[in-house]
Enzyme design. Structure first.
Site, PDB file in Angstrom:
ATOM      1  N   ALA A  14      29.419  -7.061 -88.967  1.00 24.35           N
ATOM      2  CA  ALA A  14      28.933  -5.877 -89.190  1.00 24.35           C
ATOM      3  C   ALA A  14      29.198  -4.583 -88.662  1.00 24.35           C
ATOM      4  O   ALA A  14      29.478  -3.554 -89.136  1.00 24.35           O
ATOM      5  CB  ALA A  14      27.132  -6.009 -89.236  1.00 24.35           C
ATOM      6  N   CYS A  72      28.069  -0.261 -78.757  1.00 27.16           N
ATOM      7  CA  CYS A  72      28.245  -1.604 -79.575  1.00 27.16           C
ATOM      8  C   CYS A  72      29.768  -1.690 -80.355  1.00 27.16           C
ATOM      9  O   CYS A  72      30.433  -2.777 -80.270  1.00 27.16           O
ATOM     10  CB  CYS A  72      27.210  -1.917 -80.639  1.00 27.16           C
ATOM     11  N   ARG A  78      26.688   5.860 -73.420  1.00 27.88           N
ATOM     12  CA  ARG A  78      27.557   5.065 -73.379  1.00 27.88           C
ATOM     13  C   ARG A  78      28.929   4.963 -74.443  1.00 27.88           C
ATOM     14  O   ARG A  78      28.432   5.225 -75.722  1.00 27.88           O
ATOM     15  CB  ARG A  78      26.773   3.389 -73.429  1.00 27.88           C
TER      16      ARG A  78
HETATM   17  C1  UDX Z   1      25.436   0.261 -84.141  1.00 27.39           C
HETATM   18  C2  UDX Z   1      24.915  -0.387 -85.487  1.00 27.39           C
HETATM   19  O1  UDX Z   1      24.887   0.745 -86.839  1.00 27.39           O
HETATM   20  C3  UDX Z   1      23.696  -1.046 -85.311  1.00 27.39           C
HETATM   21  O2  UDX Z   1      23.470  -1.995 -86.763  1.00 27.39           O
HETATM   22  C4  UDX Z   1      24.048  -2.324 -84.354  1.00 27.39           C
HETATM   23  O3  UDX Z   1      22.843  -2.750 -83.904  1.00 27.39           O
HETATM   24  C5  UDX Z   1      24.114  -1.504 -83.056  1.00 27.39           C
HETATM   25  O4  UDX Z   1      25.646  -0.609 -83.192  1.00 27.39           O
HETATM   26  P1  UDX Z   1      24.379   2.672 -83.000  1.00 27.39           P
HETATM   27  O5  UDX Z   1      25.785   2.444 -82.101  1.00 27.39           O
HETATM   28  O6  UDX Z   1      23.046   2.513 -82.196  1.00 27.39           O
HETATM   29  O7  UDX Z   1      24.217   1.287 -83.811  1.00 27.39           O
HETATM   30  O8  UDX Z   1      24.671   3.893 -84.001  1.00 27.39           O
HETATM   31  P2  UDX Z   1      25.453   4.247 -85.115  1.00 27.39           P
HETATM   32  O9  UDX Z   1      24.567   4.959 -85.926  1.00 27.39           O
HETATM   33  O10 UDX Z   1      25.967   2.732 -85.743  1.00 27.39           O
HETATM   34  O11 UDX Z   1      26.568   4.954 -84.812  1.00 27.39           O
HETATM   35  C6  UDX Z   1      27.761   4.536 -83.947  1.00 27.39           C
HETATM   36  C7  UDX Z   1      28.652   5.803 -83.731  1.00 27.39           C
HETATM   37  O12 UDX Z   1      29.432   6.084 -85.014  1.00 27.39           O
HETATM   38  C8  UDX Z   1      28.077   6.951 -82.998  1.00 27.39           C
HETATM   39  O13 UDX Z   1      28.666   7.633 -82.187  1.00 27.39           O
HETATM   40  C9  UDX Z   1      27.872   7.951 -84.577  1.00 27.39           C
HETATM   41  O14 UDX Z   1      27.970   9.273 -84.268  1.00 27.39           O
HETATM   42  C10 UDX Z   1      29.135   7.727 -85.062  1.00 27.39           C
HETATM   43  N1  UDX Z   1      29.046   7.964 -86.708  1.00 27.39           N
HETATM   44  C11 UDX Z   1      28.360   7.064 -87.478  1.00 27.39           C
HETATM   45  C12 UDX Z   1      30.234   8.792 -87.213  1.00 27.39           C
HETATM   46  O15 UDX Z   1      30.877   9.359 -86.567  1.00 27.39           O
HETATM   47  N2  UDX Z   1      30.141   8.821 -88.455  1.00 27.39           N
HETATM   48  C13 UDX Z   1      29.208   8.318 -89.276  1.00 27.39           C
HETATM   49  O16 UDX Z   1      29.490   8.374 -90.560  1.00 27.39           O
HETATM   50  C14 UDX Z   1      28.382   7.352 -88.502  1.00 27.39           C
HETATM   51  P1  ADP Z   2      21.193  -3.107 -74.072  1.00 21.42           P
HETATM   52  O1  ADP Z   2      21.518  -1.697 -74.887  1.00 21.42           O
HETATM   53  O2  ADP Z   2      22.053  -4.195 -74.554  1.00 21.42           O
HETATM   54  O3  ADP Z   2      19.671  -3.245 -74.187  1.00 21.42           O
HETATM   55  P2  ADP Z   2      20.837  -2.020 -71.424  1.00 21.42           P
HETATM   56  O4  ADP Z   2      21.758  -1.745 -70.437  1.00 21.42           O
HETATM   57  O5  ADP Z   2      20.117  -0.796 -71.892  1.00 21.42           O
HETATM   58  O6  ADP Z   2      21.603  -2.749 -72.539  1.00 21.42           O
HETATM   59  O7  ADP Z   2      19.833  -2.938 -70.958  1.00 21.42           O
HETATM   60  C1  ADP Z   2      20.166  -4.263 -70.293  1.00 21.42           C
HETATM   61  C2  ADP Z   2      18.904  -4.469 -69.303  1.00 21.42           C
HETATM   62  O8  ADP Z   2      18.925  -5.792 -68.698  1.00 21.42           O
HETATM   63  C3  ADP Z   2      19.161  -3.656 -68.000  1.00 21.42           C
HETATM   64  O9  ADP Z   2      18.002  -2.709 -67.715  1.00 21.42           O
HETATM   65  C4  ADP Z   2      19.471  -4.674 -66.779  1.00 21.42           C
HETATM   66  O10 ADP Z   2      18.753  -4.283 -65.447  1.00 21.42           O
HETATM   67  C5  ADP Z   2      18.751  -5.985 -67.329  1.00 21.42           C
HETATM   68  N1  ADP Z   2      19.307  -7.012 -66.513  1.00 21.42           N
HETATM   69  C6  ADP Z   2      20.525  -7.491 -66.773  1.00 21.42           C
HETATM   70  N2  ADP Z   2      20.485  -8.609 -66.170  1.00 21.42           N
HETATM   71  C7  ADP Z   2      19.345  -9.156 -65.783  1.00 21.42           C
HETATM   72  C8  ADP Z   2      18.757 -10.376 -65.217  1.00 21.42           C
HETATM   73  N3  ADP Z   2      19.490 -11.441 -64.718  1.00 21.42           N
HETATM   74  N4  ADP Z   2      17.425 -10.387 -65.084  1.00 21.42           N
HETATM   75  C9  ADP Z   2      16.887  -9.396 -65.570  1.00 21.42           C
HETATM   76  N5  ADP Z   2      17.121  -8.160 -66.022  1.00 21.42           N
HETATM   77  C10 ADP Z   2      18.398  -8.134 -66.386  1.00 21.42           C
END
Ligand code: UDX
Ligand code: ADP
Length: 463
Positions: A224, A277, A347
């Site tokens: 996806a 992602c 990120r």
């Molecule tokens: C994505 C997936 O959409 C989501 O289903 C999955 O669970 C996690 O990854 P996310 O990364 O949070 O979500 O945001 P998304 O809306 O997908 O945008 C990703 C990037 O693509 C952003 O930087 C956005 O600005 C960019 N984007 C998106 C574009 O540049 N053009 C578009 O038309 C759509």
């Molecule tokens: P995501 O976008 O996948 O949610 P984040 O980095 O925002 O990623 O969140 C992941 C969280 O998991 C962080 O807050 C980190 O501290 C926590 N984490 C990582 N390893 C462990 C662990 N072994 N036990 C508890 N928390 C953890």
């Protein structure tokens, strides 16, 4: 089997909002979100709800309603594991920065640590749910760790990938297109799957809850994201061609999007996609394909990332070229630092890489983002390791006020599509800038005609 007690390991962008919505919708289930990061947990528990660590529209209300009722945030990981019947793993799985698979494979060390901790603490049977995005067959690894290091209790592993997008997480969780649950095709597997189906069925129509085998579920998540990212890279590829041929990428996107086979979403040309992602998942896909010797498959998907890198670089070099081939000592304003609007997540944000390129050209950068702090901006740049943190601090300022940021600037670049940028007093910004005043709209959100009327030299993507 009826679930009454859920624990989620990881209180981040996935774990936090997902568990908040489960608790909000299932008042008879106790949901405890645990994390090793004390500061993060403290922020989730802050009395002032506006201090919760993740910004998502609508999240504060949901947390305010459920927190203390059946939603709890804690650093006591072992206690929460011990008490729960179902444990979600939502820890981060960054791309490996060392060793085998460096720069491509997912680093599963946090997942493995979790599995080992669950195994050592669990005294009763548990259902373990993978929520983090993971390479295919991670469930197998988790199962092997649990079964070999556990106390003889039974574990069922489910894959339940998260499809929420940041910025719309709450809406995506409340009204998902689908919920996907992968599990083992035996009796214990079915029991575990239906226990999780019943949790979601509290608010999601059962027809939207798909059940598959574990590997299909794991691979569907990567697929996806690869498809979505591919659409963005495809339209960005066309944006460069549009700029050369006199076509307008917005018009092209509209024209092709009206074809119901193509659809209109994810066709916005931009400075490049970011987020935790897309890149990570595609790199994962590439790594898995290569590990099976499927080089054509790997190369095909890798191109999506190469195109995205090119788009970011092209945006930066376009700024340099337009400013008479030098930005040395010139102030360039970044409106937006987050990877998309309505989130404080940065990120893999395109802004980081564009800034890095411009800093290599000795530009001075002023950043304004409604939700991102100075500390975060500098940490993102320092993480790249391109130059010393002292130089980054000297060259980059983060402003609390967009008008202040734009004062005496040579150019403004829009890196994130925050709605508020559209409503600024652009005449006032123009009056306080160096002339000629340039605007580079990396998100195609501003009214180019209006800006040109004011006097700006205006450039957008793909026009
Ligand atoms: C994505 C997936 O959409 C989501 O289903 C999955 O669970 C996690 O990854 P996310 O990364 O949070 O979500 O945001 P998304 O809306 O997908 O945008 C990703 C990037 O693509 C952003 O930087 C956005 O600005 C960019 N984007 C998106 C574009 O540049 N053009 C578009 O038309 C759509
Ligand atoms: P995501 O976008 O996948 O949610 P984040 O980095 O925002 O990623 O969140 C992941 C969280 O998991 C962080 O807050 C980190 O501290 C926590 N984490 C990582 N390893 C462990 C662990 N072994 N036990 C508890 N928390 C953890």
């Amino acid at each position: 089997m009826v679930i009454r007690n859920i624990c989620c390991i990881g209180a981040g962008y996935v774990g936090g909002p997902t568990m908040a919505v489960i608790a909000y919708k299932c008042s008879d289930i106790k949901v405890t979100v645990v994390d090793v990061d004390e500061t993060r947990i403290k922020a989730w528990n802050d009395e002032d709800i506006s201090n919760i660590p993740i910004y998502e529209p609508g999240l504060e209300d949901i947390v305010a309603e459920a927190r203390g009722r059946n939603l709890f945030f804690s650093t006591d990981v072992e206690k929460a594991i011990d008490e729960a019947e179902m444990i979600f793993i939502s820890v981060n799985t960054p791309t490996k920065t060392y060793g085998l698979g460096k720069g491509k494979a997912a680093d599963l060390k946090y997942i493995e640590l979790c599995a080992r901790q669950i195994a050592s603490v669990a005294k009763t049977d548990k259902i373990v749910v993978e929520k983090s995005t993971l390479p295919v067959r991670t469930a197998e690894a988790i199962k092997s760790i649990l079964d070999n290091t556990g106390n003889g209790v039974k574990f069922q592993i489910l894959s339940n990938p998260e499809f929420l997008a940041e910025g719309t997480a709450v809406q995506d969780l409340l009204n998902p297109d689908r919920v996907l649950i992968g599990g083992e095709a035996d009796e214990d597997g079915y029991v575990a799957i239906s226990a999780l189906v019943d949790v979601y069925a509290n608010w999601v129509n059962r027809e939207k809850i798909l059940t598959t085998n574990v590997w299909s579920s794991e691979l569907s998540k990567l697929t996806a994201n690869a498809f979505l990212a591919q659409r963005v890279s495809s339209i960005n590829a066309m944006s460069e061609l549009c700029e050369q041929t006199g076509a307008d990428v917005n018009e092209v996107a509209k024209a092709i999007g009206m074809d119901s086979r193509i659809g209109s979403k994810f066709l916005k040309a931009s400075v490049g996609f970011g987020g935790s992602c897309f890149q990570k998942d595609i790199l994962n896909l590439v790594y898995i394909a290569k590990s099976y010797g499927l080089n054509e498959v790997a190369d095909y998907w890798e191109q999506v990332i190469k195109m995205n890198d090119h788009q970011k670089r092209r945006f930066a070099s376009n700024i340099v070229k337009t400013l008479y081939n030098t930005v040395s000592g010139k102030k360039i304003v970044f409106l937006g630092w987050a990877f998309k609007k309505d989130t404080n997540d940065t990120r893999e944000s395109a802004a980081i890489y564009v800034a890095d390129d411009l800093l290599n050209e000795e530009a001075n950068i002023a950043v304004y983002d409604p939700k991102v702090s100075e500390q975060k901006v500098l940490a993102d740049l320092n993480y790249l390791g391109t130059r010393s943190s002292e130089v980054n601090e000297e060259r980059v300022i983060v402003s609390e006020d967009p008008y202040e940021a734009c004062k005496d600037a040579y150019a403004v670049a829009v890196l994130t599509e925050w709605d508020e940028f559209k409503t600024y007093d652009w005449r006032r910004i123009y009056d306080n800038m160096k002339k000629p005043a340039f605007v580079f709209d990396g998100r195609n959100i501003l009214d180019g005609e209006e800006l040109r009327r004011i006097g700006f030299v205006f450039k957008s993507v793909g026009v």
